[in-house]
Every structure is written in C-alpha cells, then in structure tokens.
Motif scaffolding. Structure first.
Motif, PDB file in Angstrom:
ATOM      1  N   CYS A  17       0.846  -1.186   0.000  1.00  0.00           N
ATOM      2  CA  CYS A  17       0.000   0.000   0.000  1.00  0.00           C
ATOM      3  C   CYS A  17       0.884   1.238   0.000  1.00  0.00           C
ATOM      4  O   CYS A  17       1.701   1.418   0.907  1.00  0.00           O
ATOM      5  CB  CYS A  17      -0.895   0.002   1.236  1.00  0.00           C
ATOM      6  SG  CYS A  17      -1.829   1.542   1.400  1.00  0.00           S
ATOM      7  N   CYS A  20       0.201   3.485   3.231  1.00  0.00           N
ATOM      8  CA  CYS A  20       0.773   2.935   4.473  1.00  0.00           C
ATOM      9  C   CYS A  20       2.278   2.718   4.349  1.00  0.00           C
ATOM     10  O   CYS A  20       2.962   2.526   5.348  1.00  0.00           O
ATOM     11  CB  CYS A  20       0.117   1.597   4.807  1.00  0.00           C
ATOM     12  SG  CYS A  20      -1.646   1.679   5.127  1.00  0.00           S
ATOM     13  N   ARG A  24       0.130  -4.595   3.190  1.00  0.00           N
ATOM     14  CA  ARG A  24      -1.036  -4.667   4.061  1.00  0.00           C
ATOM     15  C   ARG A  24      -1.973  -5.759   3.568  1.00  0.00           C
ATOM     16  O   ARG A  24      -2.050  -6.039   2.383  1.00  0.00           O
ATOM     17  CB  ARG A  24      -1.812  -3.344   4.013  1.00  0.00           C
ATOM     18  CG  ARG A  24      -1.082  -2.180   4.616  1.00  0.00           C
ATOM     19  CD  ARG A  24      -0.984  -2.329   6.107  1.00  0.00           C
ATOM     20  NE  ARG A  24      -0.473  -1.119   6.729  1.00  0.00           N
ATOM     21  CZ  ARG A  24       0.188  -1.121   7.878  1.00  0.00           C
ATOM     22  NH1 ARG A  24       0.430  -2.247   8.497  1.00  0.00           N
ATOM     23  NH2 ARG A  24       0.588   0.010   8.396  1.00  0.00           N
ATOM     24  N   CYS A  44      -6.627  -1.700   0.428  1.00  0.00           N
ATOM     25  CA  CYS A  44      -5.914  -1.862   1.688  1.00  0.00           C
ATOM     26  C   CYS A  44      -6.928  -1.973   2.825  1.00  0.00           C
ATOM     27  O   CYS A  44      -7.840  -1.149   2.940  1.00  0.00           O
ATOM     28  CB  CYS A  44      -5.006  -0.650   1.900  1.00  0.00           C
ATOM     29  SG  CYS A  44      -4.233  -0.595   3.515  1.00  0.00           S
ATOM     30  N   ALA A  46      -6.370  -1.511   5.878  1.00  0.00           N
ATOM     31  CA  ALA A  46      -6.091  -0.542   6.938  1.00  0.00           C
ATOM     32  C   ALA A  46      -6.630   0.841   6.605  1.00  0.00           C
ATOM     33  O   ALA A  46      -7.253   1.492   7.442  1.00  0.00           O
ATOM     34  CB  ALA A  46      -4.591  -0.479   7.202  1.00  0.00           C
ATOM     35  N   CYS A  47      -6.387   1.321   5.375  1.00  0.00           N
ATOM     36  CA  CYS A  47      -6.765   2.696   5.049  1.00  0.00           C
ATOM     37  C   CYS A  47      -7.756   2.787   3.893  1.00  0.00           C
ATOM     38  O   CYS A  47      -8.273   3.860   3.618  1.00  0.00           O
ATOM     39  CB  CYS A  47      -5.519   3.529   4.736  1.00  0.00           C
ATOM     40  SG  CYS A  47      -4.715   3.066   3.196  1.00  0.00           S
TER      41      CYS A  47
HETATM   42 ZN   LIG Z   1      -3.033   1.395   3.449  1.00  0.00          ZN
END
Ligand SMILES: [Zn+2]
Length: 69
Positions: A17, A20, A24, A44, A46-47
């Motif tokens: 990513c 990030c 990820r 991703c 996470a984000c």
């Molecule tokens: Zn990310």
C-alpha cells in the motif's frame, strides 16, 4: 461491522500500500459483473486505498444473476 458477509472472499492476502508504505492485508471488492467475467478491486484493509485490480474470465456469476431474474 459485519465480518463475514462482505469480506470473505480473500484471494491475494497482501499487497503493498503506497499510503501505508507497507504490505497490508487487502480485501477484494467486486466492481463489475460482465458477460465475459468479473472485475475486482483490491483495497488496503487498513486505510481503504485501492492497491490493485483484477479481471477474471469467470462468467458464472453473470449467468447466475441472469438465472435469478
Ligand atoms: Zn493502506
């Protein structure tokens, strides 16, 4: 948040990513169902940044939609 219904179709487990700046876990989202196959996007986990996409040549999803209607 539902854990299983939306995100149970993992194929690629991790992608890099850019936001990030790390690999990820990704989740796959179905973007389009076409007669020639399906189009997916990897985001991703996470984000939420899109980190890749993929087309397949599996028309069975499209066929199953046709059968449902
Ligand atoms: Zn990310």
């Amino acid at each position: 948040m539902s854990r299983r219904s939306q995100f149970d179709q993992f194929e690629v487990s991790e992608l890099f990513c850019p936001r990030c700046r790390a690999a990820r876990p990704v989740r796959r989202q179905l973007l389009l169902v076409l007669p020639t196959g399906n189009k997916y996007e990897y985001r991703c986990s996470a984000c939420g940044t899109p980190v890749g996409s993929k087309d397949d040549n599996d028309a069975s999803e499209f066929q199953s939609i046709l059968r449902r209607t």
